[in-house]
Design an enzyme around this catalytic site. Structure first.
Site, PDB file in Angstrom:
ATOM      1  N   ARG A 173       5.959  -6.035  -6.533  1.00  0.00           N
ATOM      2  CA  ARG A 173       7.389  -6.107  -6.244  1.00  0.00           C
ATOM      3  C   ARG A 173       8.052  -6.925  -7.344  1.00  0.00           C
ATOM      4  O   ARG A 173       7.384  -7.641  -8.074  1.00  0.00           O
ATOM      5  CB  ARG A 173       7.623  -6.747  -4.871  1.00  0.00           C
ATOM      6  CG  ARG A 173       7.036  -5.930  -3.742  1.00  0.00           C
ATOM      7  CD  ARG A 173       7.517  -6.418  -2.393  1.00  0.00           C
ATOM      8  NE  ARG A 173       6.762  -5.780  -1.313  1.00  0.00           N
ATOM      9  CZ  ARG A 173       7.061  -4.603  -0.791  1.00  0.00           C
ATOM     10  NH1 ARG A 173       8.102  -3.925  -1.229  1.00  0.00           N
ATOM     11  NH2 ARG A 173       6.333  -4.099   0.166  1.00  0.00           N
ATOM     12  N   GLY A 198       9.160   3.375  -2.838  1.00  0.00           N
ATOM     13  CA  GLY A 198      10.133   3.498  -1.756  1.00  0.00           C
ATOM     14  C   GLY A 198      11.564   3.472  -2.253  1.00  0.00           C
ATOM     15  O   GLY A 198      11.845   3.784  -3.419  1.00  0.00           O
ATOM     16  N   ASN A 199      12.468   3.040  -1.371  1.00  0.00           N
ATOM     17  CA  ASN A 199      13.895   3.049  -1.716  1.00  0.00           C
ATOM     18  C   ASN A 199      14.192   2.154  -2.913  1.00  0.00           C
ATOM     19  O   ASN A 199      14.966   2.528  -3.800  1.00  0.00           O
ATOM     20  CB  ASN A 199      14.749   2.673  -0.496  1.00  0.00           C
ATOM     21  CG  ASN A 199      14.241   1.415   0.188  1.00  0.00           C
ATOM     22  OD1 ASN A 199      13.215   0.849  -0.211  1.00  0.00           O
ATOM     23  ND2 ASN A 199      14.938   0.977   1.204  1.00  0.00           N
ATOM     24  N   THR A 201      12.142   1.216  -5.360  1.00  0.00           N
ATOM     25  CA  THR A 201      11.583   1.853  -6.546  1.00  0.00           C
ATOM     26  C   THR A 201      12.462   3.008  -7.010  1.00  0.00           C
ATOM     27  O   THR A 201      12.686   3.195  -8.207  1.00  0.00           O
ATOM     28  CB  THR A 201      10.172   2.388  -6.230  1.00  0.00           C
ATOM     29  OG1 THR A 201       9.424   1.319  -5.655  1.00  0.00           O
ATOM     30  CG2 THR A 201       9.476   2.900  -7.458  1.00  0.00           C
ATOM     31  N   ASP A 229       6.929   4.405   6.470  1.00  0.00           N
ATOM     32  CA  ASP A 229       7.840   4.377   7.625  1.00  0.00           C
ATOM     33  C   ASP A 229       8.526   5.716   7.877  1.00  0.00           C
ATOM     34  O   ASP A 229       9.162   5.889   8.909  1.00  0.00           O
ATOM     35  CB  ASP A 229       8.946   3.325   7.411  1.00  0.00           C
ATOM     36  CG  ASP A 229       8.418   1.907   7.410  1.00  0.00           C
ATOM     37  OD1 ASP A 229       7.214   1.731   7.690  1.00  0.00           O
ATOM     38  OD2 ASP A 229       9.191   0.983   7.121  1.00  0.00           O
ATOM     39  N   ARG A 274      10.250  -1.193   9.326  1.00  0.00           N
ATOM     40  CA  ARG A 274      11.183  -2.308   9.102  1.00  0.00           C
ATOM     41  C   ARG A 274      12.554  -2.001   9.681  1.00  0.00           C
ATOM     42  O   ARG A 274      13.146  -2.828  10.343  1.00  0.00           O
ATOM     43  CB  ARG A 274      11.315  -2.584   7.600  1.00  0.00           C
ATOM     44  CG  ARG A 274      10.081  -3.202   6.979  1.00  0.00           C
ATOM     45  CD  ARG A 274      10.278  -3.356   5.476  1.00  0.00           C
ATOM     46  NE  ARG A 274      11.449  -4.183   5.188  1.00  0.00           N
ATOM     47  CZ  ARG A 274      11.430  -5.517   5.119  1.00  0.00           C
ATOM     48  NH1 ARG A 274      10.316  -6.158   5.303  1.00  0.00           N
ATOM     49  NH2 ARG A 274      12.527  -6.188   4.862  1.00  0.00           N
ATOM     50  N   MET A 381      -4.462  -2.859   7.725  1.00  0.00           N
ATOM     51  CA  MET A 381      -5.592  -1.921   7.829  1.00  0.00           C
ATOM     52  C   MET A 381      -5.097  -0.482   7.710  1.00  0.00           C
ATOM     53  O   MET A 381      -5.763   0.368   7.135  1.00  0.00           O
ATOM     54  CB  MET A 381      -6.320  -2.120   9.148  1.00  0.00           C
ATOM     55  CG  MET A 381      -6.947  -3.488   9.241  1.00  0.00           C
ATOM     56  SD  MET A 381      -7.836  -3.719  10.755  1.00  0.00           S
ATOM     57  CE  MET A 381      -9.190  -2.607  10.484  1.00  0.00           C
ATOM     58  N   ILE A 382      -3.903  -0.244   8.257  1.00  0.00           N
ATOM     59  CA  ILE A 382      -3.359   1.118   8.220  1.00  0.00           C
ATOM     60  C   ILE A 382      -2.874   1.467   6.803  1.00  0.00           C
ATOM     61  O   ILE A 382      -3.165   2.545   6.290  1.00  0.00           O
ATOM     62  CB  ILE A 382      -2.200   1.252   9.236  1.00  0.00           C
ATOM     63  CG1 ILE A 382      -2.743   1.136  10.664  1.00  0.00           C
ATOM     64  CG2 ILE A 382      -1.460   2.567   9.037  1.00  0.00           C
ATOM     65  CD1 ILE A 382      -1.691   1.151  11.751  1.00  0.00           C
ATOM     66  N   ARG A 383      -2.167   0.536   6.196  1.00  0.00           N
ATOM     67  CA  ARG A 383      -1.613   0.809   4.857  1.00  0.00           C
ATOM     68  C   ARG A 383      -2.684   1.106   3.818  1.00  0.00           C
ATOM     69  O   ARG A 383      -2.467   1.842   2.867  1.00  0.00           O
ATOM     70  CB  ARG A 383      -0.810  -0.406   4.370  1.00  0.00           C
ATOM     71  CG  ARG A 383       0.493  -0.587   5.054  1.00  0.00           C
ATOM     72  CD  ARG A 383       1.252  -1.807   4.610  1.00  0.00           C
ATOM     73  NE  ARG A 383       0.728  -2.465   3.419  1.00  0.00           N
ATOM     74  CZ  ARG A 383       1.466  -3.179   2.584  1.00  0.00           C
ATOM     75  NH1 ARG A 383       2.758  -3.283   2.795  1.00  0.00           N
ATOM     76  NH2 ARG A 383       0.939  -3.781   1.557  1.00  0.00           N
TER      77      ARG A 383
HETATM   78  P1  ATP Z   1       8.458  -0.390   0.021  1.00  0.00           P
HETATM   79  O1  ATP Z   1       8.805   0.734   0.911  1.00  0.00           O
HETATM   80  O2  ATP Z   1       7.011  -0.668  -0.033  1.00  0.00           O
HETATM   81  O3  ATP Z   1       9.290  -1.608   0.256  1.00  0.00           O
HETATM   82  P2  ATP Z   1      10.039  -0.193  -2.336  1.00  0.00           P
HETATM   83  O4  ATP Z   1      10.039   0.746  -3.477  1.00  0.00           O
HETATM   84  O5  ATP Z   1      11.300  -0.245  -1.533  1.00  0.00           O
HETATM   85  O6  ATP Z   1       8.798   0.145  -1.457  1.00  0.00           O
HETATM   86  P3  ATP Z   1      10.529  -2.820  -3.412  1.00  0.00           P
HETATM   87  O7  ATP Z   1       9.599  -3.971  -3.494  1.00  0.00           O
HETATM   88  O8  ATP Z   1      11.787  -3.005  -2.661  1.00  0.00           O
HETATM   89  O9  ATP Z   1       9.655  -1.644  -2.846  1.00  0.00           O
HETATM   90  O10 ATP Z   1      10.940  -2.343  -4.889  1.00  0.00           O
HETATM   91  C1  ATP Z   1       9.974  -1.906  -5.822  1.00  0.00           C
HETATM   92  C2  ATP Z   1      10.450  -2.117  -7.228  1.00  0.00           C
HETATM   93  O11 ATP Z   1      11.756  -1.592  -7.406  1.00  0.00           O
HETATM   94  C3  ATP Z   1      10.507  -3.574  -7.630  1.00  0.00           C
HETATM   95  O12 ATP Z   1       9.856  -3.711  -8.856  1.00  0.00           O
HETATM   96  C4  ATP Z   1      11.979  -3.892  -7.691  1.00  0.00           C
HETATM   97  O13 ATP Z   1      12.259  -4.813  -8.713  1.00  0.00           O
HETATM   98  C5  ATP Z   1      12.616  -2.556  -7.988  1.00  0.00           C
HETATM   99  N1  ATP Z   1      13.924  -2.444  -7.349  1.00  0.00           N
HETATM  100  C6  ATP Z   1      14.188  -2.688  -6.049  1.00  0.00           C
HETATM  101  N2  ATP Z   1      15.494  -2.485  -5.785  1.00  0.00           N
HETATM  102  C7  ATP Z   1      16.071  -2.101  -6.959  1.00  0.00           C
HETATM  103  C8  ATP Z   1      17.410  -1.749  -7.349  1.00  0.00           C
HETATM  104  N3  ATP Z   1      18.407  -1.720  -6.470  1.00  0.00           N
HETATM  105  N4  ATP Z   1      17.613  -1.417  -8.647  1.00  0.00           N
HETATM  106  C9  ATP Z   1      16.608  -1.432  -9.521  1.00  0.00           C
HETATM  107  N5  ATP Z   1      15.342  -1.744  -9.223  1.00  0.00           N
HETATM  108  C10 ATP Z   1      15.061  -2.076  -7.963  1.00  0.00           C
HETATM  109 MG    MG Z   2      11.726  -0.794   0.439  1.00  0.00          MG
END
Ligand code: ATP
Ligand code: MG
Length: 457
Positions: A173, A198-199, A201, A229, A274, A381-383
């Site tokens: 992250r 995810g969102n 990323t 999710d 979440r 464990m699930i992830r």
């Molecule tokens: P998860 O569902 O596991 O939370 P995710 O993709 O939402 O997955 P995050 O930890 O929120 O996981 O973000 C992953 C990466 O995306 C991180 O490296 C973070 O810096 C980047 N990121 C998150 N939000 C933004 C944004 N709004 N703009 C640019 N980069 C972002």
């Molecule tokens: Mg997320």
């Protein structure tokens, strides 16, 4: 009039024009005009998808606002046609395979199927003839941390990676800013980026796409939505969700056996979710062993005549034991808000599972009824599980389509499944907010019927 007729599309949508009237989700290509180089694709895909093939987004028409489910989805019962682009190999491609350097990055938390997608992206790239394929280690961080060197990928490297869970490349992250990432991509000569996450990323992927456009780089950025999710808008489901629901059965069954075998046993299982309760709802529906399912979308009271605890007392009195399934984001109003944030800026949730366990113990002590409360949190464990067969197939198709999308010249897109067809979405359309369980939907009502729980408000 009343005899059976085989339904035909022209009957169902008599007014549907042959050319879509609202081709709402517009596709985007990298720097249109500047790079009008199209190349014929080799005959490797056993047929091609036409660029104007489309899939209807909404396939239900509520004939009355009083039909169950209609009130939330389609308030006026007006059927708006929206189509999305069909995914798959195109006859003309926008990149010369020998000029491609493709990179794959996985960010966020773990999810079953990540390795399956990585594997399929690599294999499909190789079939196109791409020689330079690399993995960026530990998420976006791998673009900025000089200690982390990119991992060369080939069919040989990825051949068996899907046999285990996790991500071959590692995840993280937080990390560098967008322009640092694009600088790094330019330096490395990356012109295709596959982003699994995810969102957060995807917000990053879209920003990378925009930055590449601004710099007029011929770079395709394609996402594969990773959310256990199942909270991505417009998609039937995302990979890892099926596996999570299946794996959750083991935790629920253990909780049930513990509760059932104890005198006045109460089992509590916390599952992922979440902001969306899809895993908890589906796991409850699948198990048939859940008496109370609590999700973020549906508020509830713990105490009082209509609270969860009073219903637990009723269950103990009437059937001797009870099992509760709670999504991690449910009842956040009851747990202490720490205002803490993780490296990506996501709020750290309070632990509703532990809170529920403590309150249940306290309540039964207060009313003088013995109760044996056991709490199971199987989240990690699930992830970390390996994808099940159905997710394995989904990952394979999404991985292939991600590569086809990049070769077709699309960028700032993500792949998905909609009404059982595989399609491409523009990223912003699917991440503007998380998809949630609709408390008025038939599925939630079915879940309530299955658990037998009342309204807790
Ligand atoms: P998860 O569902 O596991 O939370 P995710 O993709 O939402 O997955 P995050 O930890 O929120 O996981 O973000 C992953 C990466 O995306 C991180 O490296 C973070 O810096 C980047 N990121 C998150 N939000 C933004 C944004 N709004 N703009 C640019 N980069 C972002
Ligand atoms: Mg997320």
């Amino acid at each position: 009039e009343n005899r059976f007729r085989l339904p035909h599309l022209t009957d169902i949508f008599p007014d549907a024009p042959t050319i879509p009237s609202t081709f709402c989700l517009k596709m985007r290509t990298p720097v249109t005009g500047d790079f009008a180089d199209w190349y014929p694709s080799d005959e490797k895909w056993h047929g091609y998808i036409n660029n104007s093939d489309r899939v209807l987004l909404k396939v239900i028409h509520y004939s009355s606002p009083t039909s169950a489910g209609a009130e939330c989805i389609d308030p006026d019962c007006t059927w708006v046609e929206q189509w999305v682009h069909r995914a798959g190999p195109r006859e003309e491609i926008y990149f010369k395979p020998e000029e491609v350097k493709a990179a794959i990055v996985t960010c966020g938390g773990l999810c079953p199927g990540l390795n399956d997608v990585i594997r399929q992206v690599v294999i499909t790239l190789e079939i196109y003839g791409v020689k330079k394929i690399v993995g960026i280690p530990f998420g976006y961080r791998g673009f900025s941390d000089n200690e982390l060197t990119e991992m060369p990928l080939s069919r040989k490297v990825v051949q068996n990676v899907h046999l285990s869970g996790g991500s071959l490349l590692g995840v993280s992250r937080g990390g560098p800013g967008i322009s640092e990432i694009v600088d790094s991509m330019e330096e490395r000569g990356i012109n295709m980026l596959f982003v699994l996450g995810g969102n957060g990323t995807h917000a990053g992927a879209n920003a990378i796409h925009n930055e590449c456009r601004k710099r007029r780089l011929k770079v395709a950025v394609v996402g594969v939505p990773k959310t256990i999710d199942n909270d991505i808008l417009l998609m039937d489901k995302t990979f890892g969700f099926d596996t999570a629901v299946e794996e959750a059965q083991r935790a629920i069954n253990s909780a049930y056996i513990e509760a059932h075998s104890a005198y006045h046993g109460i089992g509590i299982v916390k599952l992922m979710g979440r902001s969306s309760g899809f895993i908890a709802m589906h796991a409850s529906l699948a198990s048939g062993q859940i008496d109370i399912c609590l999700i973020p979308e549906v508020p509830f009271h713990l105490h009082g005549p209509h609270g969860v605890l009073r219903h637990l007392k009723y269950l103990i009195e009437t059937k001797g034991s009870a099992v509760v399934c709670v999504a991690e984001g449910a009842g956040q109003n009851f747990v202490e808000q720490t205002n803490a944030r993780d490296a990506s800026g996501n709020t750290v949730l309070g632990d509703i599972g532990v809170h529920l366990q403590q309150e249940t113990k306290k309540y039964f002590k207060e009313i003088g009824v013995p109760a044996d409360v056991k709490y199971i949190d199987p989240t990690y464990m699930i992830r970390a599980c390996r994808a099940n067969a159905s997710d394995g197939i989904l990952c394979t198709v999404l991985g292939q389509n991600a590569v086809h999308g990049a070769f077709a010249g699309y960028s700032g897109i993500t792949v998905g499944i909609c009404n059982t067809h595989y399609i491409y979405f523009p990223i912003p359309e699917v991440i503007s907010y998380p998809r949630a369980v609709d408390p008025n939907s038939r599925m939630w009502h079915r879940c309530l019927t299955s658990t037998g729980q009342p309204d807790f408000v």
